[in-house]
Write a protein that holds these residues in place. Structure first.
Motif, PDB file in Angstrom:
ATOM      1  N   LEU A  32      26.634  69.361  71.431  1.00  0.00           N
ATOM      2  CA  LEU A  32      26.328  68.384  72.475  1.00  0.00           C
ATOM      3  C   LEU A  32      27.281  68.542  73.656  1.00  0.00           C
ATOM      4  O   LEU A  32      26.850  68.589  74.807  1.00  0.00           O
ATOM      5  N   ALA A  33      28.569  68.659  73.367  1.00  0.00           N
ATOM      6  CA  ALA A  33      29.548  68.806  74.438  1.00  0.00           C
ATOM      7  C   ALA A  33      29.301  70.083  75.238  1.00  0.00           C
ATOM      8  O   ALA A  33      29.356  70.071  76.472  1.00  0.00           O
ATOM      9  N   LEU A  34      28.993  71.169  74.558  1.00  0.00           N
ATOM     10  CA  LEU A  34      28.764  72.430  75.261  1.00  0.00           C
ATOM     11  C   LEU A  34      27.449  72.416  76.034  1.00  0.00           C
ATOM     12  O   LEU A  34      27.344  73.034  77.090  1.00  0.00           O
ATOM     13  N   SER A  35      26.455  71.717  75.526  1.00  0.00           N
ATOM     14  CA  SER A  35      25.184  71.657  76.246  1.00  0.00           C
ATOM     15  C   SER A  35      25.333  70.857  77.538  1.00  0.00           C
ATOM     16  O   SER A  35      24.657  71.147  78.526  1.00  0.00           O
ATOM     17  N   LEU A  36      26.201  69.874  77.544  1.00  0.00           N
ATOM     18  CA  LEU A  36      26.435  69.094  78.757  1.00  0.00           C
ATOM     19  C   LEU A  36      27.226  69.882  79.797  1.00  0.00           C
ATOM     20  O   LEU A  36      27.255  69.519  80.964  1.00  0.00           O
ATOM     21  N   GLY A  39      26.643  75.724  80.809  1.00  0.00           N
ATOM     22  CA  GLY A  39      26.989  77.133  80.939  1.00  0.00           C
ATOM     23  C   GLY A  39      28.221  77.438  81.773  1.00  0.00           C
ATOM     24  O   GLY A  39      28.647  78.588  81.850  1.00  0.00           O
ATOM     25  N   ASP A  40      28.823  76.459  82.405  1.00  0.00           N
ATOM     26  CA  ASP A  40      30.027  76.653  83.213  1.00  0.00           C
ATOM     27  C   ASP A  40      31.240  76.724  82.283  1.00  0.00           C
ATOM     28  O   ASP A  40      31.517  75.786  81.539  1.00  0.00           O
ATOM     29  N   LYS A  41      31.959  77.844  82.314  1.00  0.00           N
ATOM     30  CA  LYS A  41      33.074  78.056  81.386  1.00  0.00           C
ATOM     31  C   LYS A  41      34.171  77.012  81.569  1.00  0.00           C
ATOM     32  O   LYS A  41      34.728  76.503  80.604  1.00  0.00           O
ATOM     33  N   ALA A  42      34.514  76.683  82.804  1.00  0.00           N
ATOM     34  CA  ALA A  42      35.556  75.686  83.043  1.00  0.00           C
ATOM     35  C   ALA A  42      35.110  74.316  82.540  1.00  0.00           C
ATOM     36  O   ALA A  42      35.895  73.563  81.944  1.00  0.00           O
ATOM     37  N   LEU A  48      35.104  70.230  75.823  1.00  0.00           N
ATOM     38  CA  LEU A  48      35.714  70.333  74.497  1.00  0.00           C
ATOM     39  C   LEU A  48      36.996  69.504  74.426  1.00  0.00           C
ATOM     40  O   LEU A  48      37.297  68.902  73.386  1.00  0.00           O
ATOM     41  N   GLU A  49      37.742  69.460  75.515  1.00  0.00           N
ATOM     42  CA  GLU A  49      38.925  68.606  75.576  1.00  0.00           C
ATOM     43  C   GLU A  49      38.519  67.136  75.471  1.00  0.00           C
ATOM     44  O   GLU A  49      39.179  66.351  74.775  1.00  0.00           O
ATOM     45  N   GLN A  50      37.444  66.765  76.150  1.00  0.00           N
ATOM     46  CA  GLN A  50      36.962  65.387  76.091  1.00  0.00           C
ATOM     47  C   GLN A  50      36.501  65.027  74.677  1.00  0.00           C
ATOM     48  O   GLN A  50      36.729  63.911  74.207  1.00  0.00           O
TER      49      GLN A  50
END
Length: 79
Positions: A32-36, A39-42, A48-50
């Motif tokens: 979920l976090a990565l889908s939000l 695709g922007d690496k930063a 992921l920190e959040q």
């Protein structure tokens, strides 16, 4: 001896199912976090920190998607 084997096997099976359930929940939260991040690496690193911060704060699972969406919107406002 038979009861001992049954108890050990049952305990191992229950532990394995619990472990698998926890891993799947973590994978879903990470996905979920990565889908939000879109695709922007930063932004992926930020999300992921959040996610990690939300875990440390003890955010409930039902509240996690809203929390991550707010963080993603906040990132858009910063960038």
């Amino acid at each position: 001896m038979d009861y001992f084997i049954i108890v050990i096997t049952t305990a191992a099976g229950l532990y394995f199912h619990w472990w698998l359930y926890v891993r799947i929940k973590r994978w879903m939260d990470r996905d979920l976090a990565l889908s939000l991040a879109e695709g922007d690496k930063a932004k992926q690193a930020f999300m992921l920190e959040q996610l990690e911060q939300a875990r440390k704060e003890g955010i409930r699972r039902k509240q996690l998607p809203d929390r991550l969406r707010q963080a993603a919107d906040g990132y858009r406002a910063q960038g």
